[in-house]
Design an enzyme around this catalytic site. Structure first.
Site, short mmCIF file in Angstrom:
data_model
loop_
_atom_site.label_atom_id
_atom_site.label_comp_id
_atom_site.label_asym_id
_atom_site.label_seq_id
_atom_site.Cartn_x
_atom_site.Cartn_y
_atom_site.Cartn_z
N CYS A 2 68.73 60.05 50.57
CA CYS A 2 69.81 60.08 51.55
C CYS A 2 69.31 60.18 52.99
O CYS A 2 68.35 60.88 53.27
CB CYS A 2 70.70 61.28 51.31
SG CYS A 2 71.40 61.35 49.67
N ARG A 27 64.47 54.53 53.63
CA ARG A 27 64.37 55.68 52.74
C ARG A 27 64.94 55.39 51.35
O ARG A 27 64.67 56.12 50.41
CB ARG A 27 65.14 56.87 53.34
CG ARG A 27 64.55 57.34 54.64
CD ARG A 27 65.49 58.30 55.34
NE ARG A 27 65.64 59.55 54.66
CZ ARG A 27 64.86 60.61 54.85
NH1 ARG A 27 63.88 60.55 55.71
NH2 ARG A 27 65.07 61.73 54.21
N TRP A 75 71.82 58.17 48.27
CA TRP A 75 71.02 57.79 47.10
C TRP A 75 71.55 58.66 45.97
O TRP A 75 71.41 59.88 45.99
CB TRP A 75 69.55 58.08 47.39
CG TRP A 75 68.60 57.55 46.37
CD1 TRP A 75 68.05 56.29 46.33
CD2 TRP A 75 68.04 58.27 45.26
NE1 TRP A 75 67.20 56.19 45.26
CE2 TRP A 75 67.16 57.37 44.58
CE3 TRP A 75 68.18 59.56 44.76
CZ2 TRP A 75 66.46 57.74 43.45
CZ3 TRP A 75 67.48 59.93 43.62
CH2 TRP A 75 66.63 59.02 42.99
N ASN A 101 72.50 65.90 52.28
CA ASN A 101 71.29 65.38 51.65
C ASN A 101 70.72 66.52 50.81
O ASN A 101 70.51 67.61 51.33
CB ASN A 101 70.31 64.96 52.76
CG ASN A 101 68.97 64.48 52.21
OD1 ASN A 101 68.80 64.36 51.01
ND2 ASN A 101 68.05 64.21 53.10
N GLY A 102 70.51 66.29 49.51
CA GLY A 102 69.97 67.35 48.67
C GLY A 102 70.81 67.52 47.42
O GLY A 102 71.63 66.66 47.08
N GLU A 486 46.83 52.86 40.83
CA GLU A 486 47.57 52.55 42.06
C GLU A 486 47.98 51.08 42.09
O GLU A 486 49.09 50.74 42.49
CB GLU A 486 46.70 52.93 43.28
CG GLU A 486 47.26 52.59 44.64
CD GLU A 486 48.59 53.27 44.97
OE1 GLU A 486 49.06 54.11 44.20
OE2 GLU A 486 49.19 52.89 46.00
N LYS A 490 51.81 49.85 42.36
CA LYS A 490 52.28 48.97 43.44
C LYS A 490 52.99 47.76 42.85
O LYS A 490 54.06 47.36 43.32
CB LYS A 490 51.11 48.45 44.31
CG LYS A 490 50.51 49.40 45.31
CD LYS A 490 51.36 49.72 46.51
CE LYS A 490 52.23 50.93 46.24
NZ LYS A 490 51.67 52.22 46.54
N GLU A 493 56.46 48.67 41.41
CA GLU A 493 57.44 49.00 42.45
C GLU A 493 57.97 47.75 43.14
O GLU A 493 59.16 47.65 43.41
CB GLU A 493 56.79 49.86 43.55
CG GLU A 493 56.48 51.27 43.18
CD GLU A 493 55.99 52.07 44.39
OE1 GLU A 493 54.88 51.80 44.86
OE2 GLU A 493 56.73 52.93 44.87
N HIS A 509 41.19 52.18 22.79
CA HIS A 509 41.92 53.21 22.03
C HIS A 509 43.42 52.92 22.00
O HIS A 509 44.21 53.82 21.80
CB HIS A 509 41.64 54.59 22.63
CG HIS A 509 40.19 54.93 22.60
ND1 HIS A 509 39.54 55.33 21.45
CD2 HIS A 509 39.24 54.86 23.56
CE1 HIS A 509 38.26 55.51 21.71
NE2 HIS A 509 38.05 55.23 22.98
N LYS A 608 62.07 56.31 49.77
CA LYS A 608 60.81 56.54 50.45
C LYS A 608 60.42 58.02 50.41
O LYS A 608 59.28 58.36 50.21
CB LYS A 608 60.94 56.07 51.91
CG LYS A 608 59.69 56.25 52.74
CD LYS A 608 58.59 55.33 52.27
CE LYS A 608 57.29 55.54 52.99
NZ LYS A 608 56.17 54.90 52.27
O1 M6R Z 1 55.77 61.27 50.60
P1 M6R Z 1 54.90 61.51 49.40
O2 M6R Z 1 53.51 61.00 49.60
O3 M6R Z 1 54.89 62.93 48.94
O4 M6R Z 1 55.56 60.65 48.26
C1 M6R Z 1 55.08 60.67 46.95
C2 M6R Z 1 55.62 59.51 46.13
O5 M6R Z 1 57.01 59.57 46.08
C3 M6R Z 1 55.20 58.16 46.73
O6 M6R Z 1 53.81 58.06 46.85
C4 M6R Z 1 55.71 57.00 45.87
O7 M6R Z 1 55.05 56.99 44.64
C5 M6R Z 1 55.54 55.68 46.62
N1 M6R Z 1 56.73 54.89 46.51
C6 M6R Z 1 54.39 54.88 46.13
O8 M6R Z 1 54.30 53.63 46.72
#
Ligand code: M6R
Length: 613
Positions: A2, A27, A75, A101-102, A486, A490, A493, A509, A608
């Site tokens: 949010c 966000r 959100w 927000n929360g 990673e 990526k 996502e 395995h 975000k």
């Molecule tokens: O703001 P932060 O680094 O604490 O966020 C952690 C994760 O939410 C963040 O890295 C998320 O996995 C990203 N979308 C990765 O690209």
């Protein structure tokens, strides 16, 4: 997650709110809305499911003149994304509008009490419950709204930022926070409120970060902060150290590719003033001021989520290798709900881009209560994790707008490398010669990243070739195993393609059962101590007709012959390889997402800044 904006002052509120909501779109959200007290002193709410642009279009031709207003991107947590669940909500009395927000964890109990009193609800949200709870307290106690807010918040369990607009006080905004971020921008006879500084930047560089359990009473020309006990607290004004260009695309098609290409600069900025390779010096004030605590640490626990957790895994290799201190890397969401054995003598490295990730924040608060020392590695200056930490180092990557973390990751790796080197020197676990050699190599990493980016077109061609694959496997060993994870994250996502990251040695395995002639397998196979082992794994995949794509060290023609496609990166010290090997991973995910015509900056369902647990 949010986004919150609000404005009070001489300007027209609607354009400020709309622009602010657009700045917060990164966000992640599913619906948007605004509330205004218009020039006829009417409280008006406009909200709908979908994008901010759709809200804007729906408001064409509607008179929106007002000098006070609140805006929100939602959100979904309680209740599906829909017009009726969108914020702002309006109280049953019709007098107060509120954005939130929360999550209010004890909302069900409060809701039942209100239902018993005859309240009816028009949404599935916890927000509407809190709003009516506040309104009910005001009615019962005949008290000012700020007092009703304080009373209500003393009962609330959970996290929140709330902003309220009250028809009975059309010249005042009331806001409060606990656990979610709230920034107030100070203008000349005006105030701007937002979840982060980006909507405020073009109007003011002077901001106040509201603290947990503070209530703000905001008029055009006055800002009062109080705690929940009604005591006044002095607002601490901070100067924003960023400019508008940093939050705009600057000629790139997407924020994600802009941020990938910024990495030579962001890594350089992160090293600036900290690394002097010529003199063989690393200065991190967080370490210098706490040398004893850090050198005596019995254990380091790295706590993080998502990409930041992957940076933590690379950190485990670096710190154990260089400092000989045992390291554990924990998912914050798991750590906080266990009963972890943690206390004095433990150092927690909290790694976070946003500095607002709820799980990481709560995990370090818990560890702090138990006596652990908290070292924050955070990008967003003034964020909650930065403030809760005893000390730390900012990553200085600048605002990261693309939801997929890229430049923040390499900045985290850079800080963790500096941390490990400096601590190793203090502990005497590294020779002067090795230290100098790593410092020298670190200082040229920005140039080597630039070289990889010069070759981005080659990665784009590979992306075109493999974009229709249904699944991907990513494999690596040693400190390149986190890079395999990673790479897979990526791709998931950004392209919505199923991808798994594994240690290459684990392949036999289980995951090898997935291999057939349709499966691209991305190897991180740079020249290092385990290179031969990785090449053997590659042969095993080839023998099963898997399609091998590899990230290799320049000049490794032998391994290149084994691959259907490869990307070469410059040679570097084995310990620093992740800073380079991750770059092609980011590019591959980006170009596949673009080739599939997806919204790479705002992938579906993602936020975000994950400010709810
Ligand atoms: O703001 P932060 O680094 O604490 O966020 C952690 C994760 O939410 C963040 O890295 C998320 O996995 C990203 N979308 C990765 O690209």
């Amino acid at each position: 997650m949010c986004g919150i904006v609000a404005y009070i002052g001489p300007r027209q509120a609607y354009p400020v709110l709309l622009k602010g909501l657009k700045r917060l779109e990164y966000r992640g959200y599913d619906s948007a809305g605004i509330a205004l007290i218009n020039d006829d002193n009417q409280l008006k709410v406009y909200k709908r499911k979908g994008k901010v642009a759709e809200l804007e279009e729906s408001l064409t031709g509607i008179p929106l003149a007002a000098n006070i207003g609140i805006g929100h991107t939602r959100w979904a947590t309680h209740g599906e994304p829909s017009d009726r669940n969108a914020h702002p909500h309006i109280s049953q009395s019709g007098k107060i509008a509120m954005i939130h927000n929360g999550i209010i964890e004890n909302y069900a109990q409060i809701k039942q009490e209100l239902l018993n009193k005859g309240y009816r609800f028009h949404s599935d949200t916890d927000t509407e419950v809190l709003l009516n709870f506040i309104d009910d307290i005001r009615e019962q106690n005949h008290c000012p709204l700020e007092e009703a807010v304080r009373i209500a918040l003393k009962r609330v369990v959970g996290a929140y930022v709330i902003v309220l607009l009250d028809i009975e006080n059309p010249d005042t905004l009331i806001a409060a926070r606990k656990g979610s971020p709230l920034v107030i921008g100070i203008g000349k006879g005006e105030h701007f409120l937002a979840s982060d500084a980006s909507p405020i930047l073009e109007y003011s560089k002077e901001v106040v970060y509201v603290n947990d359990y503070q209530v703000a009473i905001i008029k055009s020309d006055e800002l009062i902060l109080k705690n929940l006990g009604n005591e006044r607290q002095t607002p601490f004004i901070t100067k924003l150290d960023m400019d508008l260009a940093a939050i705009e695309k600057g000629g790139y098609d997407h924020f994600m590719i802009k941020e990938i290409f910024e990495q030579p600069t962001t890594v350089f900025d992160c090293l600036r003033g900290r690394l002097d390779a010529g003199l063989g010096l690393i200065t991190l004030s967080g370490i210098e001021q706490n040398l004893e605590t850090l050198t005596q640490a019995r254990r380091i626990i790295i706590v993080a989520c998502g990409t930041s957790w992957h940076a933590g895994l690379v950190g485990e290799y670096l710190i154990e290798e260089l400092c000989r201190i045992p390291v554990e890397v924990e998912y914050a969401s798991e750590f906080r709900y266990r009963n972890p054995v943690v206390g004095e003598g433990d150092v927690i490295l909290a790694v976070s881009q946003s500095g607002e990730t709820a799980d990481t924040l709560v995990a370090i608060e818990k560890a702090k209560e138990n006596g652990a020392f908290i070292y924050g590695i955070v990008n967003v200056v003034g964020s909650s994790i930065a403030r809760v930490s005893h000390t730390g180092t900012y990553t200085h990557a600048g605002p990261e707008i693309g939801v997929a973390s890229t430049k923040a990751f390499t900045a985290q790796l850079t800080v963790i490398t500096l941390f490990a080197l400096r601590l190793a020197l203090a502990k005497g676990t590294i020779s002067r010669e090795r230290f100098l050699s790593l410092c020298n190599e670190l200082s040229v990493i920005p140039d080597k990243i630039a070289q990889i980016l010069d070759n981005a077109a080659a990665v784009e061609a590979i992306a075109q070739r493999y974009k229709d694959a249904r699944d991907f496997l990513y494999l690596g060993r040693g400190n390149n195993f986190p890079i395999a994870l990673e790479g897979a994250l990526k791709l998931k996502e950004i392209s919505y393609i199923h991808a798994e990251g594994y240690p290459a040695g684990e392949m036999k395995h289980g995951p090898i059962a997935l291999v057939d002639d349709a499966l691209p397998v991305v190897f991180v196979a740079t020249k290092d101590a385990v290179h031969e082992k990785v090449v053997s794994n590659m042969q095993e995949i080839k023998a099963r007709r898997g399609r091998v794509i590899a990230i290799l060290t320049e000049g490794d023609d032998f391994t290149a012959q084994l691959c259907e496609a490869h990307i070469a990166i410059p040679e570097t010290d084995e310990l620093l390889t992740p800073l380079l090997s991750v770059i092609p991973m980011q590019l591959l995910a980006y170009y596949i997402g673009v080739a599939k015509d997806l919204d790479v900056d705002k992938p579906r369902n993602l936020a975000k800044s994950v400010t709810v647990e």
